[in-house]
Design a protein around this motif. Structure first.
Motif, PDB file in Angstrom:
ATOM      1  N   THR A  49       0.837  -1.203   0.000  1.00 43.76           N
ATOM      2  CA  THR A  49       0.000   0.000   0.000  1.00 43.76           C
ATOM      3  C   THR A  49       0.867   1.246   0.000  1.00 43.76           C
ATOM      4  O   THR A  49       0.615   2.193  -0.756  1.00 43.76           O
ATOM      5  CB  THR A  49      -0.933   0.001   1.225  1.00 43.76           C
ATOM      6  N   LEU A  50       1.892   1.253   0.852  1.00 45.99           N
ATOM      7  CA  LEU A  50       2.805   2.398   0.884  1.00 45.99           C
ATOM      8  C   LEU A  50       3.493   2.581  -0.465  1.00 45.99           C
ATOM      9  O   LEU A  50       3.659   3.708  -0.943  1.00 45.99           O
ATOM     10  CB  LEU A  50       3.839   2.211   1.998  1.00 45.99           C
ATOM     11  N   LYS A  51       3.870   1.461  -1.085  1.00 44.04           N
ATOM     12  CA  LYS A  51       4.517   1.536  -2.404  1.00 44.04           C
ATOM     13  C   LYS A  51       3.561   2.100  -3.447  1.00 44.04           C
ATOM     14  O   LYS A  51       3.958   2.879  -4.315  1.00 44.04           O
ATOM     15  CB  LYS A  51       5.022   0.166  -2.834  1.00 44.04           C
ATOM     16  N   PHE A  53       1.171   4.246  -2.917  1.00 37.22           N
ATOM     17  CA  PHE A  53       1.006   5.683  -2.668  1.00 37.22           C
ATOM     18  C   PHE A  53       2.286   6.467  -2.931  1.00 37.22           C
ATOM     19  O   PHE A  53       2.232   7.605  -3.384  1.00 37.22           O
ATOM     20  CB  PHE A  53       0.531   5.935  -1.229  1.00 37.22           C
ATOM     21  N   ALA A  54       3.425   5.882  -2.607  1.00 34.03           N
ATOM     22  CA  ALA A  54       4.705   6.582  -2.776  1.00 34.03           C
ATOM     23  C   ALA A  54       5.757   5.582  -3.221  1.00 34.03           C
ATOM     24  O   ALA A  54       6.385   4.920  -2.391  1.00 34.03           O
ATOM     25  CB  ALA A  54       5.122   7.243  -1.467  1.00 34.03           C
ATOM     26  N   ASN A  55       5.918   5.446  -4.499  1.00 32.49           N
ATOM     27  CA  ASN A  55       6.882   4.499  -5.042  1.00 32.49           C
ATOM     28  C   ASN A  55       8.292   5.096  -4.906  1.00 32.49           C
ATOM     29  O   ASN A  55       8.697   5.938  -5.690  1.00 32.49           O
ATOM     30  CB  ASN A  55       6.560   4.201  -6.509  1.00 32.49           C
ATOM     31  N   SER A  56       8.995   4.659  -3.866  1.00 31.29           N
ATOM     32  CA  SER A  56      10.338   5.166  -3.591  1.00 31.29           C
ATOM     33  C   SER A  56      11.258   3.992  -3.270  1.00 31.29           C
ATOM     34  O   SER A  56      10.795   2.842  -3.149  1.00 31.29           O
ATOM     35  CB  SER A  56      10.305   6.129  -2.399  1.00 31.29           C
ATOM     36  N   GLN A  58      12.604   3.368  -0.480  1.00 25.28           N
ATOM     37  CA  GLN A  58      12.233   2.826   0.837  1.00 25.28           C
ATOM     38  C   GLN A  58      11.015   1.905   0.737  1.00 25.28           C
ATOM     39  O   GLN A  58      11.005   0.828   1.326  1.00 25.28           O
ATOM     40  CB  GLN A  58      11.949   3.966   1.837  1.00 25.28           C
ATOM     41  N   THR A  59       9.991   2.330   0.009  1.00 27.29           N
ATOM     42  CA  THR A  59       8.798   1.490  -0.082  1.00 27.29           C
ATOM     43  C   THR A  59       9.053   0.243  -0.926  1.00 27.29           C
ATOM     44  O   THR A  59       8.518  -0.820  -0.634  1.00 27.29           O
ATOM     45  CB  THR A  59       7.596   2.289  -0.630  1.00 27.29           C
ATOM     46  N   ARG A  60       9.892   0.382  -1.961  1.00 29.50           N
ATOM     47  CA  ARG A  60      10.268  -0.811  -2.735  1.00 29.50           C
ATOM     48  C   ARG A  60      11.065  -1.776  -1.852  1.00 29.50           C
ATOM     49  O   ARG A  60      10.919  -2.996  -1.961  1.00 29.50           O
ATOM     50  CB  ARG A  60      11.058  -0.421  -3.984  1.00 29.50           C
TER      51      ARG A  60
END
Length: 188
Positions: A49-51, A53-56, A58-60
């Motif tokens: 879910t975080l990825k 919303f914000a594919n970065s 850290q989330t990857r």
């Protein structure tokens, strides 16, 4: 870093029993291990879910290491179980009731997810069934934490439990939004 976060979020001042007595130490152990397990589980539950919303990076990374984070949850939750059993065995007049069976199911789910967190299980179950097992299992465990923290919030107001309940609700709503967005996305 997770241990330091838990130490900050669950200060010993919240606990009425002092840590220099065996029951006090065990109570501290149960609470800290529950908080640590919750941090791991929240990261596992929210990674994709975080990825979305914000594919970065850290989330990857959270998505890439979700299995290891899940095993970290299982380890912390196992320590919680041991501490809880030792704590309860030191209480005078404690008797087993229906809540033990309900809680026991959560530990069975945790064990099932832990033993199937490997490539062999994915191959044997098939990726779709494996994913369904882990999605349902993690959702069940998040529901367990929601009920536990809500109960603690209602019985003896603990501000950190209010934060946890809000985080769980937010994580579920965000996951549903991502799922709805992917289901209604136009296909080319």
């Amino acid at each position: 870093a997770l241990v330091m976060l838990v130490a900050y979020l669950a200060p010993a001042t919240q606990i009425a029993v002092t840590s220099d007595s065996p029951p006090g130490f065990l109570l501290l152990w149960t609470r800290y291990s529950a908080h640590l397990a919750f941090v791991f589980l929240s990261l596992v539950f929210s990674a994709s879910t975080l990825k979305a919303f914000a594919n970065s990076a850290q989330t990857r990374g959270l998505v890439r290491y979700r299995r290891q984070l899940g095993l970290g949850f299982a380890t912390a939750h196992t320590f919680h179980l041991v501490a809880l059993l030792l704590f309860l065995s030191n209480l005078e007049g404690y008797s087993v009731d229906a809540s033990v069976a309900v809680a026991g199911f959560g530990y069975v789910v945790t064990a099932l997810l832990a033993v199937t967190s490997n490539d062999y299980s994915i191959e044997r179950l098939g990726p779709a069934k494996w994913k369904q097992l882990h999605t349902v299992g993690i959702s069940i465990l998040m529901l367990y934490f929601f009920v536990a923290f809500s109960g603690r919030l209602l019985t003896n107001f603990a501000p950190i439990c209010a934060v946890y309940v809000a985080l769980i609700a937010t994580a579920f709503v965000a996951k549903l939004r991502v799922k709805r967005r992917t289901m209604t996305a136009p296909t080319d």
